[in-house]
Design an enzyme around this catalytic site. Structure first.
Site, PDB file in Angstrom:
ATOM      1  N   LYS A  68       0.868  -1.179   0.000  1.00 34.79           N
ATOM      2  CA  LYS A  68       0.000   0.000   0.000  1.00 34.79           C
ATOM      3  C   LYS A  68       0.905   1.229   0.000  1.00 34.79           C
ATOM      4  CE  LYS A  68      -4.167   2.058   1.798  1.00 34.79           C
ATOM      5  NZ  LYS A  68      -3.720   3.432   1.819  1.00 34.79           N
ATOM      6  N   CYS A  97      27.892  18.837  35.186  1.00 34.48           N
ATOM      7  CA  CYS A  97      29.036  19.167  36.040  1.00 34.48           C
ATOM      8  C   CYS A  97      29.416  20.635  35.989  1.00 34.48           C
ATOM      9  CB  CYS A  97      30.234  18.302  35.689  1.00 34.48           C
ATOM     10  SG  CYS A  97      31.007  18.761  34.124  1.00 34.48           S
TER      11      CYS A  97
HETATM   12  S1  IVH Z   1      -6.437  -0.452  -5.138  1.00 38.44           S
HETATM   13  C1  IVH Z   1     -10.446  -0.980  -5.873  1.00 38.44           C
HETATM   14  N1  IVH Z   1      -3.936  -0.919  -4.525  1.00 38.44           N
HETATM   15  O1  IVH Z   1      -5.024   3.409  -1.272  1.00 38.44           O
HETATM   16  C2  IVH Z   1      -9.438  -0.445  -5.017  1.00 38.44           C
HETATM   17  N2  IVH Z   1      -4.883   1.140  -3.808  1.00 38.44           N
HETATM   18  O2  IVH Z   1      -8.346   3.884  -0.650  1.00 38.44           O
HETATM   19  C3  IVH Z   1      -8.748   0.707  -5.623  1.00 38.44           C
HETATM   20  N3  IVH Z   1      -3.313   2.595  -2.619  1.00 38.44           N
HETATM   21  O3  IVH Z   1      -6.259   6.166  -2.630  1.00 38.44           O
HETATM   22  C4  IVH Z   1      -7.430   0.976  -5.023  1.00 38.44           C
HETATM   23  N4  IVH Z   1      -1.575   1.255  -2.753  1.00 38.44           N
HETATM   24  O4  IVH Z   1      -4.169   5.530  -3.700  1.00 38.44           O
HETATM   25  C5  IVH Z   1      -4.961  -0.057  -4.431  1.00 38.44           C
HETATM   26  N5  IVH Z   1      -1.723  -1.484  -4.096  1.00 38.44           N
HETATM   27  C6  IVH Z   1      -2.738  -0.618  -4.006  1.00 38.44           C
HETATM   28  C7  IVH Z   1      -2.613   0.638  -3.356  1.00 38.44           C
HETATM   29  C8  IVH Z   1      -3.724   1.484  -3.274  1.00 38.44           C
HETATM   30  C9  IVH Z   1      -2.023   2.426  -2.322  1.00 38.44           C
HETATM   31  C10 IVH Z   1      -4.101   3.774  -2.229  1.00 38.44           C
HETATM   32  C11 IVH Z   1      -4.848   4.381  -3.343  1.00 38.44           C
HETATM   33  C12 IVH Z   1      -6.174   4.802  -2.752  1.00 38.44           C
HETATM   34  C13 IVH Z   1      -6.157   4.204  -1.408  1.00 38.44           C
HETATM   35  C14 IVH Z   1      -7.334   3.278  -1.244  1.00 38.44           C
END
Ligand code: IVH
Length: 703
Positions: free
Chosen positions: A129, A435
């Site tokens: 993430k 000190c």
């Molecule tokens: S999928 C259907 N994958 O997390 C889901 N999001 O609220 C759509 N994000 O603002 C998002 N890494 O910017 C997805 N590997 C990842 C991600 C990711 C970061 C962020 C994205 C979004 C928030 C999800």
């Protein structure tokens, strides 16, 4: 353009421009996405400039996908709203940062799919993430036409001008991609790029630039860059991109992309030239999710970019469809967080701590805050310059960071509203807070030091703890509480005092039962039999860590030889440079340090000593040569190399200290000077003879 490029000399500009674009696209992908360049940077720059020149001469040849557009230059008044053809969803966040977070998700998925315990495990894709900004990139006929922020998921902002400057965003895709392809992913800033950017910002601010600021963290810097109105500014804030999904896609004439799983889709994106994080993995069943969460959690601090968790997605696109959505969040995906590494809290005080070598460290005392998995009440401000650069003051609200095992630090101050009264700026006290000795900051040093040495109670305590630690002579049970009592009560002033403590004195201390006093006496007794490296390390000589102590012991064999070694003898030890050698000399040049060593020996501390390691000195070590004129067979550089390899020093001018001048044809004033000073003059053959003798001499010595 020349025939060397392997191209027809008179290819039309329109063809050459297309060719250059293709070449640059290819090499940018090798460099920025695959991290595997095929050509040197200079060659890339040359191709790039050629295209720039061509476009300047023929503006009609400039296409929106031209790599030259990456440098930016478009300035917009406003960012235009963009309605997403396929909404940009968000993700359900599992705030349970324990492994149970992954198990709960798997349970929900299985229940929603009507699976029982005996059914096969569900296959997932586990991703990182990324801590950046969600982005939608729209390609029409393979060319990037739109980059939009997420906004509220329905309507975002057009930031195409800025995303074109992002090197890992393809501006054009290979043939065969769907006519409309929206790629979703995250734009972010790498940590090293962030540090470099802030470094530049600080230099600008120091140079008096108006309206410049440093950024709090990579995410914040990335967000600022993405929403710039002037893409030339965005181009100077290095962003990167990772793809993780799709938006609108229209099938191509051939029937469109063929994939039935999320993982295959990611691999297709990768094949089309999009960066996909290498950590992305298939994970079968809940246990695999837990393992991924743990593995990435451990590697988190070593990643070159920030993440705030991992994301699990059901792999089968058919199952994703079955699972569907709840409000704006898919049931088939979840974000599983890690404990936050940054939190806000208040500065209650700024203390100055005194280290073992007298280093004074400003430390912010904080209102307790849970960050990076522990409760933090102290954060280092490193030194006066850092404290003042960050301008941390008592009463401020600050961002505190604790990543991995590193010492918590204050990242930045959350500036109060203008006009709010703040405490005074931090200054290092002129004297040691423990000190009262003068605190000095030496030229070119960032640290202030207490000059009290072992007179300073704080340094004394640290010195004793250092000596007694497990890696030094090891006095079991001698911890900081005890040392505090011993030093504050005036019982221990120097290391040898430790060994003069009697049972009576010890058992009188606070919370010291007879049994504990006996144990400590026994531990002190045991510590007397030690080794030379442990003892040496325990003395706490600046720059002498465990490894150096071992090297010194091995090289000299005995403590007396180390104490009496001259600077250049110390320099002969593995990894001992001028700073370390000087520090060792300074330490043993102080009579009171020698006294401490003598008294410790008198108290019974002992170790085995040995002979010094055999000196494997080079045949011409200690000899100085000067070369002049032209030699019959060797160049000057070759001669110099050979002499140096044999341990000789090759100097530029002749003095009384010169041992040999090697003179060739047309030798000039150096030869005259050598003759005037009576320095031995030899020719090339003579030098080769010395080299050969020297070598055979070592050969003889080693047999
Ligand atoms: S999928 C259907 N994958 O997390 C889901 N999001 O609220 C759509 N994000 O603002 C998002 N890494 O910017 C997805 N590997 C990842 C991600 C990711 C970061 C962020 C994205 C979004 C928030 C999800």
């Amino acid at each position: 353009m020349t025939a060397q490029d392997g191209l027809p000399l008179f290819s039309a500009p329109v063809d050459r421009a297309a060719e250059l674009r293709a070449l640059l696209h290819h090499h940018a992908h090798r460099y920025y996405t695959l991290d595997d360049p095929e050509i040197p940077d200079a060659e890339y720059d040359r191709l790039f400039r050629e295209l720039q020149t061509l476009e300047a001469q023929h503006p009609e040849l400039l296409t929106p996908d031209s790599p030259t557009q990456r440098v930016g230059g478009r300035v917009l008044d406003t960012l235009e709203p963009v309605r997403h053809r396929v909404p940009m969803l968000s993700i359900n966040t599992e705030t349970d940062t324990e492994p149970s977070g992954a198990l709960k998700f798997d349970t929900r998925v299985r229940r929603a799919l009507g699976l029982s315990d005996t059914d096969a495990p569900v296959e997932y894709v586990a991703e990182l993430k990324f801590d950046g900004l969600a982005m939608s990139l729209r390609y029409e006929d393979g060319v990037l036409v739109l980059a939009a922020t997420r906004g509220d998921g329905e309507v975002g902002e057009d930031v195409t001008h800025n995303l074109r400057t992002v090197k890992s965003v393809p501006l054009r895709l290979p043939a065969g991609v769907p006519p409309v392809l929206e790629v979703r992913g995250e734009v972010y800033m790498r940590r090293d790029d962030f540090e470099a950017l802030n470094e530049r910002q600080r230099a600008r601010i120091a140079a008096g630039a108006k309206g410049e600021k440093t950024f709090v963290n990579p995410r914040n810097a990335a967000a600022g860059a993405v929403r710039q109105h002037d893409s030339a500014i965005a181009a100077q804030r290095p962003l990167s991109f990772f793809a993780y999904g799709l938006g609108e896609v229209t099938p191509s004439a051939q029937g469109g992309p063929q994939f039935t799983t999320h993982f295959d889709m990611l691999m297709q994106l990768k094949a089309w030239g999009f960066p996909v994080a290498e950590q992305t993995a298939l994970a079968v069943g809940a246990d695999a999710l837990v393992a991924f969460h743990q593995r990435i959690g451990q590697a988190r601090d070593q990643l070159p970019f920030d993440i705030d968790g991992v994301v699990y997605k059901v792999n089968s696109l058919a199952l994703q469809k079955t699972l569907g959505f709840v409000t704006r969040e898919p049931r088939w995906a979840v974000a599983h967080k890690y404990p936050a590494q940054e939190q806000m809290t208040q500065v209650l005080a700024i203390d100055v701590q005194v280290g073992r070598t007298g280093k004074l460290t400003p430390v912010a005392k904080l209102a307790p805050v849970f960050v990076g998995g522990v409760t933090v009440t102290n954060a280092t401000l490193h030194n006066e310059d850092e404290a003042r650069r960050k301008d941390v003051r008592v009463g401020d609200t600050v961002v505190v960071r604790r990543a991995g095992d590193v010492i918590p630090e204050v990242v930045s101050v959350v500036l109060p509203q203008q006009g709010t009264e703040r405490g005074p700026m931090f200054i290092m006290p002129a004297s040691c807070p423990v000190c009262g000795s003068a605190a000095v900051r030496e030229d070119g040093e960032a640290d202030h030091r207490c000059t009290g040495g072992l007179f300073c109670g704080a340094q004394r305590k640290q010195a004793i703890l250092h000596f007694a630690q497990r890696r030094a002579v090891e006095v079991e049970g001698l911890g900081d509480k005890l040392v505090e009592q011993l030093v504050d009560g005036g019982l221990v002033k120097t290391l040898p005092d430790l060994y003069r403590l009697g049972f009576a004195a010890l058992s009188q201390l606070d919370r010291m039962a007879d049994k504990s006093a006996q144990n400590l006496m026994a531990a002190l007794e045991r510590s007397k039999q030690t080794t030379l490296p442990r003892f040496l390390f325990g003395l706490g000589i600046r720059h002498v860590g465990e490894a150096t102590a071992k090297d010194l012991a091995r090289h000299f064999g005995s403590l007396d030889r180390i104490m009496d070694a001259a600077q250049d003898q110390l320099l002969a030890v593995n990894d001992v440079g001028p700073v370390v050698a000087q520090s060792i000399r300074t330490f043993f040049d102080q009579p009171h340090n020698r006294e401490v060593v003598e008294q410790l020996r008198a108290c019974g501390l002992h170790w085995e000593e040995g002979a010094p390691a055999p000196v494997t000195s080079l045949p011409l070590a200690g000899r100085t040569f000067v070369l002049t004129g032209t030699f019959p067979t060797l160049s000057r550089d070759q001669a110099k190399e050979r002499l140096e390899a044999a341990g000789a020093k090759v100097a530029g001018s002749v003095s009384k200290k010169t041992d040999y001048v090697v003179a060739g044809a047309d030798a000039g004033s150096k030869l005259e000077k050598a003759q005037a000073l009576g320095v031995t003059v030899i020719d090339e053959a003579g030098m080769l003879g010395l080299l050969a003798d020297g070598l055979s001499a070592t050969g003889a010595a080693s047999t």
